[in-house]
Enzyme design. Structure first.
Site, PDB file in Angstrom:
ATOM      1  N   LYS A   1      42.431  19.443 -20.065  1.00 38.38           N
ATOM      2  CA  LYS A   1      42.006  20.735 -20.607  1.00 38.38           C
ATOM      3  C   LYS A   1      41.818  21.748 -19.471  1.00 38.38           C
ATOM      4  O   LYS A   1      41.148  21.458 -18.491  1.00 38.38           O
ATOM      5  CB  LYS A   1      40.698  20.571 -21.385  1.00 38.38           C
ATOM      6  CG  LYS A   1      40.817  19.657 -22.609  1.00 38.38           C
ATOM      7  CD  LYS A   1      39.462  19.455 -23.253  1.00 38.38           C
ATOM      8  CE  LYS A   1      39.560  18.541 -24.466  1.00 38.38           C
ATOM      9  NZ  LYS A   1      40.177  19.210 -25.608  1.00 38.38           N
TER      10      LYS A   1
ATOM     11  N   ASP B   1      30.077   9.118 -25.592  1.00 39.87           N
ATOM     12  CA  ASP B   1      29.743  10.537 -25.479  1.00 39.87           C
ATOM     13  C   ASP B   1      28.229  10.660 -25.430  1.00 39.87           C
ATOM     14  O   ASP B   1      27.516   9.868 -26.066  1.00 39.87           O
ATOM     15  CB  ASP B   1      30.297  11.344 -26.658  1.00 39.87           C
ATOM     16  CG  ASP B   1      30.507  12.803 -26.315  1.00 39.87           C
ATOM     17  OD1 ASP B   1      29.524  13.468 -25.906  1.00 39.87           O
ATOM     18  OD2 ASP B   1      31.642  13.293 -26.444  1.00 39.87           O
TER      19      ASP B   1
ATOM     20  N   GLY C   1      34.460  12.839 -33.119  1.00 39.69           N
ATOM     21  CA  GLY C   1      34.938  11.529 -33.522  1.00 39.69           C
ATOM     22  C   GLY C   1      36.336  11.497 -34.119  1.00 39.69           C
ATOM     23  O   GLY C   1      36.734  10.477 -34.694  1.00 39.69           O
TER      24      GLY C   1
END
Length: 324
Positions: free
Chosen positions: A270, A206, A189
């Site tokens: 990523k 999520d 968060g």
């Protein structure tokens, strides 16, 4: 003066020299040598906000200067301009004495949200005890491309918010109070917390459980589902810090852009064991987009696309020496 010509220098974050070298190869820029994390090139600097994403800071006008003494080095730099940041790679004691002889440079930590610095800043380093490399212009207004923030060590559940702060500071834009933000891959968060502090209306998505403190914020709504299962719908800002393969994230971003759903997009790309340069190049090719590696990023790049209120791409001006 040495006969070697250095027309540009590119600074890599620690451990990412190989990524920077591949960026330069793909851009057709040669590396004449390395000075610590600084790649020295005989070719002119690249142009555009996404040209060399793995460069934290590009020295755009480097010049080698013979400096027989500490006083001569300080005088040479002061004769060019006032503000200089040292890249301390070698000959540390001598470099420190030269820096001490220059006007003091004490940048204050950024209290986010705050505009990036506008004061002119050059960069220099000692190549040898009697020779320095100095560039009066560079692409980052921060010392060695690394902004320092006044951190909040109590509110956010992780330090991931710092890379979001850095990205938005570099962009010079962030969500305004009341704007809608979709935070994909939000757990635990950190990004949702940072966006909520701006007064934005945040939907955090999520499948895992959010930090209770962030989930309880009045302007944060939590959805326990997959970010990839969402159908695009109108939002002011689309954010993502999802851990996934870069190609899958590219598909998600393209889907939202093609739907015209998100006015602004900021995502983290990523990488796994290997850096996916091909997918990074596909992100960089998106019109109006920016791709960069921040000082608070690890093995990842940031992609940003800013649109106007009509959903059309903003015309990105060419960044000058003090804007990125």
């Amino acid at each position: 003066m040495t006969e070697r010509v250095i027309r540009a220098a590119y600074l890599a974050a620690e451990g990412f020299e190989a990524e920077l070298a591949e960026d330069l190869r793909r851009a057709g820029r040669r590396i004449g040598g390395w000075h610590g994390p600084l790649a020295l090139s005989p070719d002119p600097p690249t142009e555009g906000p996404a040209a060399i994403p793995w460069s934290l800071d590009t020295w755009t006008a480097p010049q080698e200067i013979e400096v027989p003494s500490i006083k001569a080095a300080a005088n040479a730099l002061r004769a060019i301009q006032r503000n200089w940041a040292l890249l301390d790679v070698a000959h540390h004691r001598r470099a420190a004495l030269i820096q001490d002889a220059l006007p003091p440079l004490r940048p204050k930590p950024i209290v986010f949200p705050q505009p990036r610095p506008t004061s002119h800043l050059g960069a220099w380093t000692l190549l040898a005890p009697d020779r320095l490399l100095a560039s009066p212009t560079k692409t980052s207004p921060f010392v060695n491309g690394a902004p320092a923030f006044t951190e909040d060590r109590e509110g956010p559940p992780s330090r991931a918010y710092l890379k979001l702060w850095e990205a938005l500071t570099r962009l010079g834009r962030w969500p305004a109070p009341g704007e809608t933000c979709l935070d994909l891959g939000a757990v635990p968060g950190g990004w949702s917390w940072a966006l909520a502090q701006l007064g934005a209306q945040v939907t955090a998505v999520d499948k895992a459980e959010m930090d209770p403190g962030v989930a309880a914020l009045p302007n944060v709504t939590v959805r326990r589902e997959s970010a990839f299962g969402l159908d695009p719908y109108p939002v002011d800002w689309l954010f993502s810090d999802i851990i996934c393969y870069p190609a899958r994230l590219l598909g998600l971003v393209r889907r939202w852009m093609e739907a015209g759903a998100a006015r602004n997009i900021v995502v983290t790309i990523k990488f796994q064991a290997e850096t996916d340069h091909e997918t990074a190049a596909a992100f960089a090719a998106i019109p109006g987009g920016m791709l960069f590696h921040g000082a608070h990023n690890k093995h990842e790049l940031m992609f940003a696309w800013l649109g106007d209120e009509g959903g059309k791409v903003l015309s990105h001006k060419k960044y000058d020496d003090n804007e990125l």
